[in-house]
Design an enzyme around this catalytic site. Structure first.
Site, PDB file in Angstrom:
ATOM      1  N   LYS A   1      13.705  -0.392  19.055  1.00 38.53           N
ATOM      2  CA  LYS A   1      14.920  -1.259  18.208  1.00 38.53           C
ATOM      3  C   LYS A   1      15.212  -0.823  17.564  1.00 38.53           C
ATOM      4  CE  LYS A   1      14.773  -6.195  19.318  1.00 38.53           C
ATOM      5  NZ  LYS A   1      13.567  -7.672  18.964  1.00 38.53           N
TER       6      LYS A   1
ATOM      7  N   CYS B   1     -16.681  -0.320 -21.939  1.00 45.66           N
ATOM      8  CA  CYS B   1     -16.081  -0.154 -22.779  1.00 45.66           C
ATOM      9  C   CYS B   1     -16.680  -1.069 -23.791  1.00 45.66           C
ATOM     10  CB  CYS B   1     -14.320  -0.148 -22.026  1.00 45.66           C
ATOM     11  SG  CYS B   1     -13.551   0.457 -23.630  1.00 45.66           S
TER      12      CYS B   1
ATOM     13  N   LYS C   1       8.150  -8.322  13.517  1.00 50.97           N
ATOM     14  CA  LYS C   1       9.872  -8.033  13.904  1.00 50.97           C
ATOM     15  C   LYS C   1      10.051  -6.979  12.632  1.00 50.97           C
ATOM     16  CE  LYS C   1      11.332 -11.798  15.176  1.00 50.97           C
ATOM     17  NZ  LYS C   1      11.253 -11.699  16.744  1.00 50.97           N
TER      18      LYS C   1
ATOM     19  N   ARG D   1      -9.699   0.165 -29.315  1.00 55.99           N
ATOM     20  CA  ARG D   1      -9.408   0.485 -30.880  1.00 55.99           C
ATOM     21  C   ARG D   1     -10.710  -0.229 -31.868  1.00 55.99           C
ATOM     22  NH1 ARG D   1      -3.627   0.170 -31.254  1.00 55.99           N
ATOM     23  NH2 ARG D   1      -2.705  -0.978 -29.511  1.00 55.99           N
TER      24      ARG D   1
ATOM     25  N   GLY E   1       0.666  -1.632   0.079  1.00 56.85           N
ATOM     26  CA  GLY E   1      -0.112   0.158  -0.156  1.00 56.85           C
ATOM     27  C   GLY E   1       0.815   1.433  -0.321  1.00 56.85           C
TER      28      GLY E   1
ATOM     29  N   GLU F   1     -14.969   5.501 -15.067  1.00 53.45           N
ATOM     30  CA  GLU F   1     -14.501   4.488 -13.376  1.00 53.45           C
ATOM     31  C   GLU F   1     -13.093   5.591 -13.271  1.00 53.45           C
ATOM     32  OE1 GLU F   1     -14.541   3.153 -16.266  1.00 53.45           O
ATOM     33  OE2 GLU F   1     -12.971   1.739 -16.665  1.00 53.45           O
TER      34      GLU F   1
ATOM     35  N   GLN G   1     -19.868  -3.173 -26.047  1.00 51.22           N
ATOM     36  CA  GLN G   1     -19.491  -3.227 -27.249  1.00 51.22           C
ATOM     37  C   GLN G   1     -19.631  -5.134 -27.527  1.00 51.22           C
ATOM     38  OE1 GLN G   1     -14.900  -3.398 -28.138  1.00 51.22           O
ATOM     39  NE2 GLN G   1     -14.632  -1.320 -28.483  1.00 51.22           N
TER      40      GLN G   1
ATOM     41  N   HIS H   1     -14.466   5.027 -20.218  1.00 47.31           N
ATOM     42  CA  HIS H   1     -14.513   4.430 -18.784  1.00 47.31           C
ATOM     43  C   HIS H   1     -14.904   5.841 -17.710  1.00 47.31           C
ATOM     44  CE1 HIS H   1     -12.358   0.561 -20.031  1.00 47.31           C
ATOM     45  NE2 HIS H   1     -12.046   1.630 -21.039  1.00 47.31           N
TER      46      HIS H   1
ATOM     47  N   GLY I   1     -17.666  -4.173 -22.364  1.00 49.73           N
ATOM     48  CA  GLY I   1     -18.949  -3.651 -21.923  1.00 49.73           C
ATOM     49  C   GLY I   1     -20.316  -3.504 -22.552  1.00 49.73           C
TER      50      GLY I   1
ATOM     51  N   GLY J   1     -12.168  -4.736 -21.411  1.00 54.54           N
ATOM     52  CA  GLY J   1     -11.830  -6.304 -21.663  1.00 54.54           C
ATOM     53  C   GLY J   1     -11.066  -5.872 -23.030  1.00 54.54           C
TER      54      GLY J   1
HETATM   55  N1  GLN Z   1     -11.348  -4.764 -26.885  1.00 55.77           N
HETATM   56  C1  GLN Z   1     -11.765  -3.752 -26.951  1.00 55.77           C
HETATM   57  C2  GLN Z   1     -11.405  -2.470 -27.639  1.00 55.77           C
HETATM   58  O1  GLN Z   1     -10.081  -2.220 -27.857  1.00 55.77           O
HETATM   59  C3  GLN Z   1     -12.745  -2.782 -25.721  1.00 55.77           C
HETATM   60  C4  GLN Z   1     -11.034  -2.441 -24.967  1.00 55.77           C
HETATM   61  C5  GLN Z   1     -11.383  -2.005 -23.477  1.00 55.77           C
HETATM   62  O2  GLN Z   1     -12.500  -2.554 -22.597  1.00 55.77           O
HETATM   63  N2  GLN Z   1     -11.293  -0.881 -22.876  1.00 55.77           N
HETATM   64  O3  GLN Z   1     -12.008  -1.629 -28.614  1.00 55.77           O
END
Ligand code: GLN
Length: 556
Positions: A236, A400, A200, A484, A19, A531, A404, A529, A402, A373
């Site tokens: 110590k 993303c 320790k 992409r 961390g 997030e 597609q 994204h 998700g 992904g």
């Molecule tokens: N694989 C997908 C793309 O390249 C989605 C990328 C992602 O989810 N960041 O467009």
């Protein structure tokens, strides 16, 4: 008047993954709360130019800055704790450092002299640190005039590793030049072996010896452990490491990382850091942090969100680090509605066949999220989860990939296009609802993979009357991207006609940025994204909308 620049190097002892990033971010947050301007740099000593092409098993999440740099997940921690946007100036890998040095050498930038490991590599590192603290050439032109009073520099990994030496050397050289302005902090781990039941200190003593061998003495030691370090062990360590007890601070495990700034404030970390950097005593305004931790404590009623991902396993261990920002964004949003987020990690590969290990994998979920992904693995499992969310009216948020895959699911099961797919997986598919973006064709052909996706902040216009527009409360938004492939515009009308709306488009109308399903309580997905923009003090509107819908379902 010239601004005084000060620097805090943070290096790790004993082992990584304790961390250090959150400790760095928390100290930065406290210094910011004392009214100082703070920035932070993450150094990753590996030779990759950036983590964008690294396997998530090796690395965890790839965070993306607004100026389109793929970085270590600690940048996300810094942005969340400092509540600031960081840029390419805030990251450094050995790969990128050497790339600059070699490019300069090829351009006769060293005037024909021999380029040496020392001092030329540390000098490049120091140059980069100073540019970040002065915020030279950053994306945000306003920041150029600001710069930072304090720059935190976290050196990834642990002292004693070969690849850290040149960074420690940079620290030594900076300290020599301005001893009052540079602080070295060691974040070390103190194990409590279960068979002994005793904390320790010896591994930390060795870590300090390694620093000594690099010509450095730590000013402050942060003692990470399961429990707080006691006075006996502080003494110590103090004798063995020549660090006074009052310069050692306990950092035991806590239930929420957002408690750490308050804990550190109570322990007096900020006061000591300020004193050591020769700042006048300043009061630290902790109101925001207190309100946040209060909200977290008060969030008792659970809301269950299933994240359908590919979880990296290393040996017998499962890593969920890849989705760090998604997880934090869910938490931020849940706490604003005083709900306690309960995450169910659903392994997409295990969902691929309906007679898999888990009998009813989606039972009891209040919301389903499919994050970003790449590639084939787990795709059919993700599509199965999306279908369930759509048909059973479970709130769905797609990020993303998700988005597609939600498009593919819709094409297959609503438009009855069985062969719908993405060309990422089936390049010759008959109904390519997702295809490679134009500008990407050449790059793929030339095997130009590093840092070449559509990366960073791009604007998007939200269509009137959509849920997306309602959630954001405005027409124009700017969000961060990393992809992409894109939705094939050929099929947009067909989707619209069947109820899958294009709720967000790039300003020229060419790229589909958001979709949502008509007549569903919450079915929304983004090509970007969100997030990466969620902060504990500013939860993201899409996540808040999603969590509200999930909480509503859980009441039923
Ligand atoms: N694989 C997908 C793309 O390249 C989605 C990328 C992602 O989810 N960041 O467009």
């Amino acid at each position: 008047m010239l601004r005084r620049r000060t620097y805090i190097f943070v290096s790790g002892g004993v082992m990584s993954g304790v961390g250090k990033g959150v400790v760095t971010a928390s100290i930065g947050a406290l210094l910011k709360a004392s009214g100082l301007r703070v920035t932070a740099i993450k150094i990753d000593p590996y030779l990759n130019v950036d983590p964008g092409t690294l396997n998530p098993i090796e690395h965890g999440e790839v965070f993306v800055t607004k100026d389109g740099i793929e970085t270590d997940q600690d940048l996300g921690n810094y942005e969340r704790f400092l509540d600031e946007d960081l840029t390419r100036l805030n990251v450094m890998t050995s790969g990128s450092v050497f790339q600059s040095i070699i490019a300069r050498e090829r351009a006769l930038g060293y005037g024909g002299r021999t380029v040496e490991w020392v001092p030329d590599v540390p000098l490049e590192i120091i140059g980069r640190i100073k540019r970040a603290s002065e915020a030279v050439n950053v994306f945000d032109s306003e920041a150029q005039t600001r710069g930072a009073d304090v720059t935190l520099i976290e050196i990834g990994g642990t002292v004693g590793e070969y690849q850290n030496l040149l960074y420690l050397e940079a620290c030594r050289m900076m300290r020599m030049e301005a001893p009052n302005d540079v602080l070295l902090m060691l974040v070390s781990y103190l194990p409590v072996p279960p068979n002994l039941g005793e904390m320790k200190t010896k591994p930390t003593q060795y870590a300090v010896r390694s620093l000594n061998a690099a010509g450095l003495q730590p000013d402050i030691i942060i003692c990470r452990s399961q429990n707080p370090i006691d006075d006996r062990r502080k003494q110590k360590l103090s004798i063995a490491c020549s660090v006074r007890s009052e310069d050692m601070f306990a950092a035991p495990n806590v239930s929420s990382i957002y408690e750490i700034p308050l804990r550190f404030a109570k322990e007096g970390v900020a006061d000591r850091v300020l004193e050591k950097l020769h700042f006048k005593k300043r009061s630290v305004d902790l109101r925001q942090w207190k309100a946040l931790t209060k909200r977290i404590r008060e969030s008792e009623r659970p809301v269950r969100i299933g994240i359908v991902g590919k979880y990296a396993s290393t040996g017998n261990f499962l890593l969920t680090d890849t989705y760090l920002s998604v997880l934090e964004a869910i938490k931020h949003a849940a706490w604003t509605i005083k709900r306690k987020p309960e995450i169910v990690w659903l392994n997409a590969e295990e969902l691929e066949s309906s007679n898999g290990k888990i009998k009813q994998p989606f039972k009891g979920l209040d919301g389903i999220l499919v994050p970003g992904g790449f590639g084939t693995r787990g795709v059919e499992g993700k599509i199965r989860a999306i279908r369930y969310a759509r048909e059973k009216k479970v709130p769905y948020l797609g990020l993303c990939y998700g988005l597609q895959l939600a498009t593919i699911e819709f094409a297959r099961h609503v438009l009855k296009r069985k062969d719908a797919h993405t060309t990422e997986i089936v390049p010759t598919c008959g109904y390519p609802v997702i295809h490679l973006m134009n500008e990407q064709e050449e790059r793929i052909k030339n095997k130009d993979y590093g840092g070449t996706m559509r990366l960073g902040a791009y604007p998007c216009l939200l269509q009137q009357g959509t849920l997306a527009r309602k959630l954001y409360g405005k027409e124009r938004i700017v969000e961060r991207h990393r992809h992409r492939y894109e939705c094939n515009p050929l099929y947009r009308c067909e989707f619209e006609a069947a109820g899958l709306l294009s709720s967000g488009l790039s300003p020229d109308g060419a790229l589909l940025e958001m979709i949502e399903l008509k007549g569903h309580p919450f079915f929304l997905a983004s090509q970007f994204h969100p997030e990466f923009l969620s902060r504990p003090f500013h939860p993201h509107p899409l996540f808040v909308g999603f969590l509200k819908a999930a909480a509503k379902r859980s009441r039923k």
